[in-house]
Design a protein around this motif. Structure first.
Motif, PDB file in Angstrom:
ATOM      1  N   LYS A  45      -0.338   0.551   9.674  1.00 11.90           N
ATOM      2  CA  LYS A  45      -0.286   0.094   8.282  1.00 11.90           C
ATOM      3  C   LYS A  45       0.994  -0.912   8.038  1.00 11.90           C
ATOM      4  N   GLN A 100       0.069  -4.283   9.885  1.00 15.00           N
ATOM      5  CA  GLN A 100      -0.911  -4.741   8.909  1.00 15.00           C
ATOM      6  C   GLN A 100      -0.244  -5.432   7.904  1.00 15.00           C
ATOM      7  N   ASP A 156       3.253   5.115   9.044  1.00 15.44           N
ATOM      8  CA  ASP A 156       2.031   4.641  10.024  1.00 15.44           C
ATOM      9  C   ASP A 156       2.293   3.467  10.779  1.00 15.44           C
ATOM     10  N   PRO A 169       0.644  -1.170   0.047  1.00 13.67           N
ATOM     11  CA  PRO A 169      -0.108   0.021   0.158  1.00 13.67           C
ATOM     12  C   PRO A 169       1.006   1.262  -0.132  1.00 13.67           C
TER      13      PRO A 169
END
Length: 177
Positions: free
Chosen positions: A140, A143, A137, A118
């Motif tokens: 993120k 994840q 982040d 991403p």
């Protein structure tokens, strides 16, 4: 009283923090991040630190206090230093290679797994069995690491699979004759 919530969040040099319109924005050398503010919590920028306090004495405000302070801290640390997770791949023929914003994994399947990273997250492969995921982040980065690990979790008999660096895999004894 929240022990974590009482501590102010220090703002390092080179980072600017602004609170406006129900949102807190932090801008630094690693990028810019924003977070919605909880209504039960008061946020104040005082000099080179951010103070997080409950707005009232409700149970919900006290419950949110420490978590919101940690989220604000992650915002500031993310734009100043960034976060990283390191994955280690073990197994015969298992390997990884980063090609731009795509991570190509060979994990013993009949096909290669191509994972599209991403925006705001990058991956490096210093060698074929190590993947370093980094970004500003924290959520993120974690994840992405969890999604990559899910392709081939470490198994308890030989330890083959994808694991976090420093993770302990409980090993089992095999079948007895």
């Amino acid at each position: 009283m929240s022990r974590i919530g009482k501590k102010p969040v220090p703002i390092p040099a080179g980072v600017t923090v602004a609170i406006e319109g129900g949102e807190i924005r932090a801008k630094g050398p690693k990028g810019e991040l924003a977070m919605r503010l909880a209504e039960e919590i008061r946020y104040e920028v005082e000099g080179a630190e951010i103070r997080v306090r409950p707005a009232n004495d409700s149970k919900r405000a006290r419950a949110f206090w420490g978590m919101q302070r940690t989220l604000v801290s992650n915002l500031v640390v993310g734009v100043s230093e960034g976060f990283a997770k390191v994955l280690e791949i073990s197994g015969v023929g298992y390997r990884a290679s980063a090609q731009g914003s795509t991570l190509k994994l060979q994990l013993g399947y009949s096909h290669d797994v191509e994972y599209q990273l991403p925006e705001g997250v990058s991956a490096k492969t210093p060698d074929q069995t190590t993947v370093e995921i980094s970004g500003a982040d924290r959520q993120k980065v974690g994840q992405v690491a969890a999604e990559i690990r899910r392709w081939r979790k470490p198994e308890p008999y030989k330890g083959k699979g994808i694991k976090y660096r420093g993770e302990f895999i409980f090993r089992k004894e095999g079948k007895k004759k």
